[in-house]
Motif scaffolding. Structure first.
Motif, short mmCIF file in Angstrom:
data_model
loop_
_atom_site.label_atom_id
_atom_site.label_comp_id
_atom_site.label_asym_id
_atom_site.label_seq_id
_atom_site.Cartn_x
_atom_site.Cartn_y
_atom_site.Cartn_z
N LEU A 121 29.04 53.66 88.68
CA LEU A 121 30.06 52.88 88.00
C LEU A 121 29.61 51.43 87.80
N ASP A 122 30.30 50.72 86.92
CA ASP A 122 29.92 49.35 86.62
C ASP A 122 29.98 48.43 87.84
N GLY A 129 29.06 49.24 90.78
CA GLY A 129 28.02 49.63 91.72
C GLY A 129 28.35 50.85 92.56
N ARG A 130 29.60 51.26 92.59
CA ARG A 130 29.98 52.44 93.36
C ARG A 130 29.56 53.72 92.64
N TYR A 131 29.53 54.80 93.39
CA TYR A 131 29.28 56.11 92.80
C TYR A 131 30.59 56.68 92.27
N GLY A 132 30.56 57.15 91.01
CA GLY A 132 31.70 57.87 90.47
C GLY A 132 31.61 59.35 90.77
N ALA A 133 30.38 59.86 90.89
CA ALA A 133 30.13 61.25 91.25
C ALA A 133 28.67 61.38 91.67
N TRP A 134 28.41 62.40 92.49
CA TRP A 134 27.08 62.54 93.08
C TRP A 134 26.80 64.03 93.30
N TRP A 135 25.65 64.52 92.81
CA TRP A 135 25.28 65.94 92.86
C TRP A 135 24.12 66.14 93.84
N PHE A 136 24.21 67.21 94.64
CA PHE A 136 23.18 67.50 95.65
C PHE A 136 22.74 68.96 95.55
N ARG A 137 21.45 69.17 95.78
CA ARG A 137 20.90 70.52 95.69
C ARG A 137 20.26 70.93 97.01
N PHE A 138 20.29 72.23 97.26
CA PHE A 138 19.70 72.77 98.48
C PHE A 138 18.28 73.27 98.24
N TYR A 195 32.38 74.86 77.09
CA TYR A 195 31.57 73.79 76.52
C TYR A 195 30.36 73.58 77.43
N LYS A 196 29.52 72.61 77.06
CA LYS A 196 28.31 72.32 77.83
C LYS A 196 28.37 70.92 78.42
N HIS A 197 28.16 70.83 79.74
CA HIS A 197 28.08 69.53 80.39
C HIS A 197 26.81 68.79 79.96
N ALA A 198 26.90 67.47 79.92
CA ALA A 198 25.69 66.66 79.79
C ALA A 198 24.95 66.63 81.12
N ILE A 199 25.66 66.31 82.19
CA ILE A 199 25.05 66.27 83.52
C ILE A 199 24.72 67.69 83.97
N ASN A 200 23.48 67.91 84.31
CA ASN A 200 22.95 69.20 84.77
C ASN A 200 23.07 70.33 83.76
N GLN A 201 23.62 70.06 82.57
CA GLN A 201 23.57 70.97 81.42
C GLN A 201 24.26 72.32 81.64
N ALA A 252 29.20 53.90 81.08
CA ALA A 252 29.30 53.99 79.62
C ALA A 252 28.74 55.32 79.12
N GLU A 253 27.64 55.77 79.68
CA GLU A 253 27.07 57.06 79.28
C GLU A 253 28.02 58.19 79.63
N ARG A 254 28.62 58.11 80.79
CA ARG A 254 29.57 59.14 81.21
C ARG A 254 30.78 59.19 80.26
N ALA A 255 31.19 58.01 79.79
CA ALA A 255 32.38 57.93 78.92
C ALA A 255 32.13 58.55 77.54
N LYS A 256 30.87 58.76 77.17
CA LYS A 256 30.58 59.36 75.87
C LYS A 256 31.04 60.81 75.80
N GLY A 257 31.27 61.43 76.95
CA GLY A 257 31.72 62.81 76.95
C GLY A 257 30.61 63.78 77.30
N GLN A 258 30.79 65.03 76.89
CA GLN A 258 29.86 66.08 77.28
C GLN A 258 28.72 66.22 76.27
N ALA A 259 27.88 67.24 76.48
CA ALA A 259 26.60 67.31 75.79
C ALA A 259 26.72 67.27 74.27
N TRP A 260 27.74 67.91 73.73
CA TRP A 260 27.88 67.99 72.28
C TRP A 260 28.97 67.06 71.76
N GLY A 261 29.40 66.13 72.60
CA GLY A 261 30.31 65.09 72.14
C GLY A 261 31.76 65.23 72.54
#
Length: 332
Positions: free
Chosen positions: A185-186, A188-197, A249-255, A292-301
Motif C-alpha cells: 500500500l501507499d 508502506g503496509r501490506y494490503g495482501a501477501w501470498w506464500f507458497r510451500f 475471470y482471471k486474476h492479475a496476481i498469480n494469474q 495503484a497497480e492493484r486498483a487497475k483490476g484483474q488481468a483483463w481489466g
C-alpha cells in the motif's frame, strides 16, 4: 531472510468451516461440488474431494456463526514437524499437542498472530476407495464423480488479518514458507501477501481486513481440472441459487482463473485453476504490486467487486449493511 534449503510444509491438509445453516451447506458441498461424506461425528461432517489422497479435506461444523475453525497443515516429515513446532513455541504462539483424531495422527495446535486457529501434523490416514468409488486408474484416489462441479482437491486458503505484515512475517520467518507475491500500500503496509510451500505459486494468503477485526476468514479454494470446469461451476451455482460474487475471470496476481461464490452459510468459496503459474526458479524474486497497480483490476481489466474487500466471516456487526454499501459504491 534467506529461504530454507528444503520446505517443511507439504500442503494445506484440511479446513474446518463453521456454518449456521448446516443442512444447506452440506447440500452445497456434498451434492453440488460432488464431495463425499466419509464421517459424521457430533455436529461435524467430514468430506473429501475425489482425488485427495487423505481421508478428508473439509470438516463442516454446525455453529451459531460462520467463519473458519481450525486449519490443518501437513509437514513433509516427522522431523519437519518437530522443527516447526520448536519455532512456533519460540514465537510464543503454541497451544500444545493434541491426540490423534479423524484422519490424522497427533497434531500440534497453535495460532497465528491474528488469532486464527491452526495445527500441524505428519501422520495421516490414506483414503482407501471402496466398491462404490474405486477408480479405473490406480494412480487416482477414487473414481471421477462425473457430476456437479467435480472439485478435485483443496488448493489454498486466504485469511483476513488486522495486521497483514505481522501475519505474513510469521509465515515467512517462523513457518519458513516462501513469499511469491504481495500488494504494498501507499503507506508502506501490506494490503495482501501470498506464500507458497513448494512450486505451486501460493498456498496461504493474508488480506487486509478493512473492519480492523482479528481472526476472520476471506475464502478457501477448491481446484477443478480446468477453466471449463469453472465456467460450468458458474452455471451450476446459477441454477441452484448460489450467490455468485465475482468471476469467472482471471486474476492479475498469480494469474489464477477464478470464480467466487458464497455458500449457504455465508462463507466465500473459490473455484480456482491455480496451476497456471508454477514457480520453478529456486531464487524467484517476490513480485510486488503497488496500490495503484492493484486498483487497475484483474488481468483483463475487470475491476474488483467491492464486496471482495468488505465481506468476511464471521460476520461483524452490520455485515449485511456493509456489503450492501459496498455493492452500492459507498465503501471506502
Amino acid at each position: 531472510m534467506a529461504h530454507p534449503e528444503n520446505f517443511d510444509l507439504a500442503h494445506l491438509g484440511a479446513v474446518e468451516l463453521l456454518t449456521p445453516t448446516f443442512d444447506e451447506s452440506l447440500h452445497f458441498f456434498r451434492d453440488l461440488l460432488a464431495m463425499r461424506e466419509v464421517a459424521r461425528i457430533g455436529d461435524s461432517a467430514y468430506l473429501r474431494c475425489w482425488d485427495e489422497y487423505q481421508l478428508y479435506s473439509l470438516k463442516l461444523t454446525a455453529s451459531d456463526t460462520n467463519g473458519v475453525g481450525r486449519t490443518l497443515y501437513r509437514t513433509t516429515s516427522a522431523e519437519a514437524l518437530e522443527r516447526r513446532v520448536a519455532a512456533i513455541e519460540r514465537a510464543g504462539l503454541g497451544h500444545g499437542w493434541r491426540d490423534p483424531e479423524v484422519g490424522v495422527g497427533r497434531s500440534y495446535e497453535f495460532e497465528d498472530p491474528d488469532g486464527h486457529l491452526m495445527a500441524l501434523y505428519y501422520d495421516t490416514e490414506l483414503y482407501v476407495a471402496d466398491d462404490e468409488d474405486r477408480p479405473a486408474l490406480k494412480n487416482q484416489a477414487s473414481a471421477f464423480p462425473g457430476r456437479g462441479i467435480n472439485v478435485r482437491r483443496l488448493d489454498h486458503i486466504n485469511y483476513l488479518a488486522s495486521d497483514v505484515g505481522a501475519a505474513g512475517a510469521f509465515w515467512r520467518d517462523v513457518m519458513m514458507t516462501r513469499e511469491s507475491e504481495a500488494v504494498r500500500l501507499d503507506d508502506g503496509r501490506y494490503g495482501a501477501w501470498w506464500f507458497r510451500f513448494h512450486q505451486k505459486s501460493y498456498d496461504v494468503v493474508y488480506s487486509d481486513d478493512w473492519t480492523g477485526q482479528r481472526g476472520r476468514f476471506h475464502h478457501f479454494a477448491f481446484a477443478p481440472d480446468s477453466r471449463e470446469d469453472i465456467l460450468r461451476a458458474a452455471d451450476i451455482c446459477l441454477e441452484n441459487g448460489v450467490h455468485i460474487e465475482y468471476g469467472p475471470y482471471k486474476h492479475a496476481i498469480n494469474q489464477t482463473f477464478f470464480l467466487y461464490v458464497w455458500e449457504p452459510g455465508g462463507n466465500r468459496i473459490e473455484f480456482a485453476n491455480a496451476q497456471a503459474r508454477l514457480v520453478l526458479d529456486p531464487d524467484s524474486p517476490v513480485v510486488e504490486w503497488s496500490q495503484a497497480e492493484r486498483a487497475k483490476g484483474q488481468a483483463w481489466g475487470m475491476k474488483t467487486v467491492s464486496t471482495f474487500h468488505t465481506h468476511g466471516t464471521p460476520y461483524v456487526a452490520d455485515q449485511e449493511e456493509i456489503d450492501r454499501a459496498a455493492l452500492e459504491g459507498r465503501s471506502r
